[in-house]
Motif scaffolding. Sequence first.
Motif, short mmCIF file in Angstrom:
data_model
loop_
_atom_site.label_atom_id
_atom_site.label_comp_id
_atom_site.label_asym_id
_atom_site.label_seq_id
_atom_site.Cartn_x
_atom_site.Cartn_y
_atom_site.Cartn_z
N ASP A 114 0.82 -1.22 0.00
CA ASP A 114 0.00 0.00 0.00
C ASP A 114 0.86 1.27 0.00
O ASP A 114 0.57 2.24 0.70
N GLY A 115 1.95 1.24 -0.78
CA GLY A 115 2.77 2.44 -0.93
C GLY A 115 3.69 2.73 0.24
O GLY A 115 4.22 3.83 0.34
N SER A 116 3.94 1.74 1.10
CA SER A 116 4.80 1.95 2.27
C SER A 116 5.71 0.75 2.49
O SER A 116 5.32 -0.39 2.19
N LEU A 117 6.89 1.02 3.00
CA LEU A 117 7.72 -0.07 3.51
C LEU A 117 7.12 -0.51 4.82
O LEU A 117 6.67 0.30 5.63
N ARG A 118 7.12 -1.82 5.08
CA ARG A 118 6.53 -2.37 6.30
C ARG A 118 7.65 -2.90 7.17
O ARG A 118 8.17 -4.00 6.93
N LEU A 119 8.04 -2.15 8.16
CA LEU A 119 9.10 -2.55 9.08
C LEU A 119 8.45 -3.00 10.38
O LEU A 119 8.14 -2.19 11.26
N GLY A 120 8.21 -4.31 10.50
CA GLY A 120 7.47 -4.82 11.64
C GLY A 120 6.06 -4.26 11.61
O GLY A 120 5.37 -4.30 10.58
N ASP A 121 5.63 -3.70 12.74
CA ASP A 121 4.30 -3.10 12.81
C ASP A 121 4.31 -1.63 12.41
O ASP A 121 3.27 -0.97 12.47
N SER A 122 5.45 -1.11 12.02
CA SER A 122 5.55 0.30 11.62
C SER A 122 5.66 0.40 10.10
O SER A 122 5.99 -0.57 9.42
N THR A 123 5.35 1.59 9.58
CA THR A 123 5.38 1.81 8.14
C THR A 123 6.21 3.03 7.80
O THR A 123 6.36 3.95 8.62
N LEU A 124 6.74 3.04 6.58
CA LEU A 124 7.51 4.18 6.09
C LEU A 124 7.03 4.45 4.68
O LEU A 124 7.21 3.63 3.77
N ASP A 125 6.39 5.60 4.49
CA ASP A 125 5.81 5.96 3.21
C ASP A 125 6.90 6.06 2.14
O ASP A 125 7.93 6.73 2.33
N LEU A 126 6.68 5.39 1.00
CA LEU A 126 7.69 5.36 -0.05
C LEU A 126 7.93 6.74 -0.66
O LEU A 126 9.08 7.12 -0.91
N GLU A 127 6.88 7.48 -0.90
CA GLU A 127 7.07 8.81 -1.47
C GLU A 127 7.79 9.74 -0.50
O GLU A 127 8.62 10.56 -0.90
N ALA A 128 7.49 9.60 0.79
CA ALA A 128 8.19 10.40 1.79
C ALA A 128 9.67 10.04 1.82
O ALA A 128 10.54 10.91 1.96
N LEU A 129 9.97 8.75 1.70
CA LEU A 129 11.38 8.33 1.67
C LEU A 129 12.07 8.88 0.43
O LEU A 129 13.22 9.33 0.50
N LYS A 130 11.37 8.88 -0.71
CA LYS A 130 11.97 9.41 -1.93
C LYS A 130 12.27 10.89 -1.78
O LYS A 130 13.35 11.36 -2.18
N ARG A 131 11.34 11.63 -1.18
CA ARG A 131 11.59 13.07 -0.97
C ARG A 131 12.76 13.27 -0.02
O ARG A 131 13.58 14.19 -0.21
N ARG A 132 12.83 12.44 0.99
CA ARG A 132 13.93 12.55 1.95
C ARG A 132 15.27 12.31 1.27
O ARG A 132 16.25 13.06 1.50
N LEU A 133 15.35 11.28 0.43
CA LEU A 133 16.61 10.98 -0.25
C LEU A 133 16.94 12.05 -1.30
O LEU A 133 18.11 12.37 -1.53
N SER A 134 15.92 12.60 -1.93
CA SER A 134 16.16 13.67 -2.92
C SER A 134 16.82 14.88 -2.27
O SER A 134 17.62 15.58 -2.91
N ALA A 135 16.50 15.12 -1.01
CA ALA A 135 17.03 16.29 -0.31
C ALA A 135 18.24 15.96 0.55
O ALA A 135 18.79 16.85 1.21
N ALA A 136 18.67 14.71 0.57
CA ALA A 136 19.79 14.31 1.43
C ALA A 136 21.07 15.02 1.01
O ALA A 136 21.33 15.22 -0.18
N PRO A 137 21.91 15.41 1.98
CA PRO A 137 23.13 16.17 1.68
C PRO A 137 24.27 15.28 1.20
O PRO A 137 25.32 15.17 1.84
N ALA A 138 24.08 14.60 0.06
CA ALA A 138 25.12 13.79 -0.56
C ALA A 138 25.09 14.05 -2.05
O ALA A 138 24.04 14.38 -2.62
#
Length: 533
Positions: A114-138
């Motif tokens: 459903d558009g999220s990474l599933r880490l145990g009972d927690s989730t990480l939104d894929l689009e949010a992760l993409k935005r985070r990596l796009s802005a990462a200082p590397a």
Amino acid sequence: MRRAPAHGQALVLALLLAAAVQAQPVRRFALVAGNDEGGSDTRTLRFARDDARKMHGLLVRLGGVAPGDERLLLDKSAKDFLQALTELETGAQAARARGERTALIVYYSGHAKDGSLRLGDSTLDLEALKRRLSAAPADIRIAILDSCRSGALTRTKGARRAPAFAIDAGATREARGLVILTSSSADEDSQESDLLGGSYFSHHLASGLMGDADRSGDGQVTLFEAYSHAYARTVADTADSSAGPQHPTFSYDLAGNGDLVLTDLRGRDEGLLVPRTAPAGAYYFVSPGGLVVAELDKAVDTERRLGLAPGTYTVKRRMPDRLRIGEAEVRRGRTTVLDESQLRDAPFSDDPVKGVPPQPRALRTYWTLGLAGGYHSFFDAPTRENLFLSTPLLGLEVGLHHYFRENWRWDFDLSLGARQATLELPTLSGPRYRYSLLTVGTSLVAEWPFGPVAPFVGVRLAYLLTGRDFEDPSLPDQFYAVLTPGLVGGVRWHMSEHFELTGRGRVHYLLYNVDAQRSLGYWELGALVTYRF
């Protein structure tokens, strides 16, 4: 001496500067995460954590990631993932401030839904992760996602379903930007293999990084060499599977040209060398446990190097009518040259991989430790009033889950109970005493998970020890011990990633033969909070 024209000097200077920039080393930071668990509505994976361990080891051993610039997360939460990412971003930012060129590599193996990474009972939104990596200082950010339907992240401009592009590794403008590699498209499942001991995509990506993807023969495996190799092999290996072919995807948003070298085999005095004189063909390297660790496709009159970790491997080269099988020992700090004369002919029945029985896709074995409270009482009223008293209990329980088979649990428990009482005599009240009870038991139960709730039933064998300790020292203490078989049943509720709440009941039978032959039964009700390791 003639001076070069001004425009000639400028051209020479530009070329020198470009070469210097091209030669500038890259400081690498890597976040590697593997989650076998994806929440109550997903089936536990078998090899996600193993894939993460392999990738972490490769990046440190061959990928130029220094200790301290990496994080390995196994079955951690989204909060842990983001915290580790923040720490690496801070390190990358500090390195860039010192003028270093940087790369941030994020690898994840596990569930996505459903558009999220599933880490145990927690989730990480894929689009949010993409935005985070796009802005990462590397300078360059690479995300490698090995999870079902992870290709949803690449359904944007620049996405491709096949490796139909190339980047000029000799260009003078270094690549900067974001690259995303996924193991499957947006509507496909990512598949695991029992014989490979991992997912198809991660296995072929790792094998490529160890040298199989080095088609140029320069001793370096670039990002796009590795991806192209993993794509072709993953599609080929899954084409005949019940789930159908699996198509890795990529998305890139790069400024400039050039490719990033992910692993470098040059100048390493360790690993395995297949010499130019060795026959062409597909070589497989099998661990002592029967898993294919790496593969190598050798062409005629070429020398190939494979960055295998130290250890002993079975080498297999498949021919049309037979196998060539032998052993190769890779020693630490030494390059092992594969000697064709040490390989022997063998029939297909001697295939070291074929003989490994496929293991069921069972849930991963794990332990729980619980604190229990309960109540113990006999069914017979005279017995519980005068002989074996009803008693509250407090205890510890240890559970081993999925050891014998999927959704079976093996429990070990210890319970203590005590209370003050008066011995009732026919005509008067007798002496006071302390009644104590100790039970040590083991149970084998089967569970039926329904989301976070799992009812269970099973059998139990307990050792019951009771005692009376009289206040009057002239009266001897009394003890009775017996083995009692019984049944257990209850419900387990998975509250969070690590904590579970269980309610259960037990019934037991014992034969009492001190002053008379009597069959007695007792029951226990209890609840416990357990911590999952």
